[in-house]
Design an enzyme around this catalytic site. Structure first.
Site: not given
Length: 497
Positions: A363-365
């Protein structure tokens, strides 16, 4: 004045007061029709994506604007249209009806009810194609969207306004993850949109029945473009779904939209493009197939307060062939989204469900999409799980392991067992935090692997009945030394009795 002069004067007055009224509805002629597309001439002023009306109330959408002809996709039974039929411009760019009345309904790609519960009464129209909100209107993703699945909420968190791809082979539980996420939104003030593209109608009927059973249809709209429908309907369905999502986001609401799945939309778009004689490129897809998905997924966003503060969280699904995530469509969508949940066939067959491959999922968040207690307890778990996967492979070749390595492997096995979760049973985030804290701190170490699930269920029940105030604090995002001490003492109380 003679009679002739009177007639001339009268005619001159009529000519002077004459208003030029031109009928803007241009009419053309069908010169070719078949396989869901039609080619017409005589529509010189036709616009891209303009709706065209064929005889019998059948509509089409203009896609190819050529020098002499217009190529259009037909939304309906193309067999009822013949060469020589007249076709009329509507002057309206493709749009669908949107509104609160669509919640709880099953509709087709044109927003028309297909659930047998009568016509949907709406007053607003939204265009299917809309420019995505710009950078200035957005703000960073910083609020969690809980899926209720431990492995995802802890390791690959999703935030409101994020685009997280669910990818894997056939029959690996991709739809199950998405449906669990919808069920978990009950009471979370999130409106859900489920778009079924090219799915069997029987499968969608089962999904709708399960959503009704869980009480999730109260806040969900289902768009369906069935496997038996023409390709244009599969092409349009995701755009119809996101148009409804934008309607609610513009009102400041949070929306979760599932595209199940975009592989079939790409197939439908390829079929239409080849029939419209657009030049084929790699794997026979047209050159703009990347743009097909990027302009759809870019519409998912987290709007700032000045622009209503609503959000659209997109969970697109992509089906791979033999786990090949480097194929054309998977790599396209991976590059557009903010991370992916990779479901692996081998893990699925080993009984690890959801079959989440921690190494390939990301997850790039990240922690920005987690509440503080989850962020505190989940960080060490991902590392422990990654180390376990490495050691597990290594341990197969050696029977003589040092105590520390043995301990890591045993802990990893327990984490793996605890991350298993049956379908249609999402778990509240506070209970997830308690379980992860307990396994990280060795409270499950003395429990046999076969008894882990039973022990976990008893622990969750104990916390819900005896420590509900603590769970409320965790749900609210409270985390300090006192909270941590209370959690530790609660675990000791349960595991030492």
């Amino acid at each position: 004045m003679s009679y002739t002069d009177q007639v001339i004067t009268s005619l001159k007055k009529n000519v002077a007061s004459f208003e030029k009224r031109v009928d803007v509805s241009e009419v053309g002629t069908v010169i070719e029709v078949g396989d869901g597309i039609a080619r017409m001439d005589g529509l010189d002023k036709c616009q891209a994506l303009e709706m065209l009306e064929f005889p019998g109330g059948i509509f089409g959408i203009a896609l190819n604007l050529e020098e002499e002809t217009v190529g259009a996709i037909i939304l309906g039974d193309f067999k009822k249209i013949k060469e020589g039929d007249s076709v009329k411009r509507t002057g309206r760019i493709m749009s669908i009806p949107v509104g609160e009345a669509m919640i709880g309904r099953v509709v087709n790609s044109l927003g028309e009810a297909v659930d047998g519960r009568g016509k949907i009464k709406t007053e607003t129209l939204y265009p299917l194609e809309r420019v995505a909100p710009g950078v200035i209107t957005r703000e960073p993703v910083n609020r969690p969207l809980q899926t209720g699945i431990k492995a995802i909420d802890a390791l690959i968190p999703i935030g409101r306004g994020q685009r997280e791809l669910i990818i894997g082979d056939r029959q690996t539980g991709k739809t199950a993850v998405a449906i669990d996420a919808i069920i978990n939104q009950k009471g979370q003030n999130v409106i859900c949109v489920y778009v079924a593209v090219g799915q069997k109608e029987s499968k969608v009927a089962r999904v709708v029945a399960k959503l009704k059973e869980a009480g999730a249809m109260e806040y969900t709209t289902v768009f369906i473009a069935g496997a038996s429908e023409p390709a244009p309907m599969s092409y349009l369905a995701p755009y119809a779904g996101v148009s409804l999502a934008e309607y609610f986001a513009d009102k400041g609401k949070d929306v979760l939209i599932i595209y199940d799945d975009l592989t079939k939309q790409a197939w439908a778009y390829r079929e239409m493009s080849l029939l419209l004689r657009r030049p084929p490129g790699r794997e026979a897809y047209p050159g703009d197939v990347f743009y097909l998905h990027s302009r759809l997924l870019e519409r998912a966003c987290n709007l700032n307060k000045e622009h209503g503060g609503g959000s659209i969280t997109a969970l697109p699904i992509i089906e791979t062939q033999a786990g090949d995530i480097s194929a054309y469509i998977p790599t396209n969508v991976i590059s557009i989204t903010d991370g992916q949940i990779f479901l692996e066939t081998e893990l699925f067959y080993r009984g690890i469900r959801p079959a989440l491959n921690v190494g390939l999922s990301v997850s790039r968040v990240g922690g920005s999409a987690q509440i503080k207690p989850m962020k505190k307890v989940a960080g060490s778990m991902k590392l422990a799980l990654a180390q376990f996967r490495e050691l597990e492979a290594f341990a197969q070749f050696s029977s003589d392991l040092d105590p520390e390595t043995k301990k890591q492997i045993e802990r990893g096995r327990r984490i793996t067992e605890l991350l298993k979760q049956p379908q249609y049973s999402p778990m509240p985030v506070a209970s997830q935090v308690m379980i992860i804290y307990a396994v990280n701190n060795g409270f499950f170490d003395s429990t046999e692997i076969s008894a882990i699930t039973e022990k976990q269920n008893a622990f969750v029940e104990f916390m819900s009945s005896a420590k509900s105030a603590l769970l409320d604090k965790i749900s609210a995002g409270e985390w300090n030394e006192e909270t941590e001490k209370t959690i530790a003492s609660s675990c000791e109380e349960f595991f030492t009795k």
